[in-house]
Design a protein around this motif. Sequence first.
Motif, short mmCIF file in Angstrom:
data_model
loop_
_atom_site.label_atom_id
_atom_site.label_comp_id
_atom_site.label_asym_id
_atom_site.label_seq_id
_atom_site.Cartn_x
_atom_site.Cartn_y
_atom_site.Cartn_z
N LYS A 52 -52.51 -40.77 0.33
CA LYS A 52 -53.04 -42.04 -0.15
C LYS A 52 -51.90 -42.96 -0.60
N LEU A 53 -50.93 -42.41 -1.31
CA LEU A 53 -49.80 -43.22 -1.76
C LEU A 53 -48.96 -43.69 -0.59
N ARG A 54 -48.76 -42.81 0.41
CA ARG A 54 -47.96 -43.20 1.58
C ARG A 54 -48.59 -44.38 2.31
N VAL A 55 -49.92 -44.37 2.45
CA VAL A 55 -50.61 -45.48 3.12
C VAL A 55 -50.49 -46.76 2.29
N GLU A 56 -50.63 -46.64 0.97
CA GLU A 56 -50.51 -47.80 0.09
C GLU A 56 -49.11 -48.40 0.18
N LEU A 57 -48.10 -47.55 0.21
CA LEU A 57 -46.73 -48.04 0.28
C LEU A 57 -46.42 -48.66 1.65
N ASN A 102 -48.39 -52.15 1.34
CA ASN A 102 -47.89 -53.12 0.36
C ASN A 102 -46.37 -53.29 0.35
N LEU A 103 -45.65 -52.24 0.75
CA LEU A 103 -44.19 -52.30 0.66
C LEU A 103 -43.49 -51.93 1.96
N PHE A 104 -44.25 -51.87 3.05
CA PHE A 104 -43.69 -51.77 4.40
C PHE A 104 -42.87 -50.50 4.63
N GLN A 105 -43.26 -49.43 4.01
CA GLN A 105 -42.57 -48.16 4.22
C GLN A 105 -43.13 -47.42 5.43
N PRO A 161 -51.22 -49.98 8.34
CA PRO A 161 -51.39 -51.45 8.45
C PRO A 161 -50.99 -51.99 9.82
N ALA A 162 -51.41 -53.22 10.10
CA ALA A 162 -51.17 -53.85 11.40
C ALA A 162 -49.69 -54.01 11.70
N ILE A 211 -44.65 -52.78 15.47
CA ILE A 211 -43.21 -52.59 15.50
C ILE A 211 -42.83 -51.55 16.55
N GLU A 212 -41.90 -51.92 17.43
CA GLU A 212 -41.38 -50.97 18.42
C GLU A 212 -39.91 -50.73 18.12
#
Length: 363
Positions: free
Chosen positions: A300-305, A308-311, A324-325, A330-331
């Motif tokens: 859950k945290l990995r998806v949030e990051l 929200n923070l492009f990790q 996220p989209a 990104i390639e």
Amino acid sequence: MKCVTSGMKKWMMGIMTGALALSLSACGDSSGTNGNSGGNGGGGAEEKKLVIYTARDKNVVDAVIPKFKEKHPDIDVQVMTMGAQQILERVRGEKANPQADFWWGGTQAALITAANEGLLESVKPSFADKVPAQYKDAQDRWYGEMLLPEVIMYNSQALKKEDVPKDWDELLDSKYKGKIIIRGVLASGTMRTIYSSMIYRQDPKDPTKGYEWLKKLDANTKEYAQDPTNLYLKLARQEGTLSLWNLQDILIQKEKQKQPFDFAIPSSGIPILVDGVGVVKGAKHKDAAMKFYEFLFDEKLRVELAENLFQIPTRTDISKDKMPAWFKNIELKPLPIDWQVMAEKEKEWMQYWDENIKGKGAK
């Protein structure tokens, strides 16, 4: 003088017994057991503490630490922020008496070096089989938390996309002279990786060509910013228009801070840094460190990051449908790099750059 009374003797014995008990309690081991388990930590107030050395951006720290405190309100979390290379040097200097429990944010090269020097504990987290072998240490001394693609960064108000270098070698064109600002290299794990990669891509067996390449880049470099904040400020003010940096921080600055920044992915490929974590060898609060370890890799945290923070997470079991989209669009084409060689050569290469190339390219 008469001897002390029997009552006085009992009182004194009680004081001495209590002091001895407190002394023994204070000497108890609160660092947990060795091996691949989290250890029992010994309990007590001392264990309710966690000292983290991190190279993470303040935005990341502010997003993660409050969530961890909410889940573990009994743990006093102390965070010290510094460059990834500075963490390595500090942990190395504190080897005899470790002050940190957890290393949060380190380059693959730095973590390999730390592991080889006996600075990291071997601990196998619950998510171990969810992280591919190339993103973790074979002896479980560190795990990659996320992937950091290294790209070309530019001020999108000052440069049109078609005027941005399409590949690394274009950065050496004289038209970019005085337009490049670089984050101070030696203190930055990101920059050490990028610069070492530029040497590696020329010829890993003979760094001479790589040194020549970096000398030409130095000739086009206006200055070396002391830290990321300084770099962002100078680029936003158009004191320079180009830099080399990691994709995640560029996107944070662009989307969250509304800075006029964008990126270009060099066509020949990019170094994709494995940015990882580990428990410091001899950590005084190992149980707390393991709790943070597990928390960081929670799905859950990995998806949030990512949202929200492009990790970009290293865990391969997270469904792309949850991501996220921006991630799906990104390639990335990685440069072929032997990271073990990079870890072995980085210090030598960067020392040579610092002593013989930095600030001398134009001469």
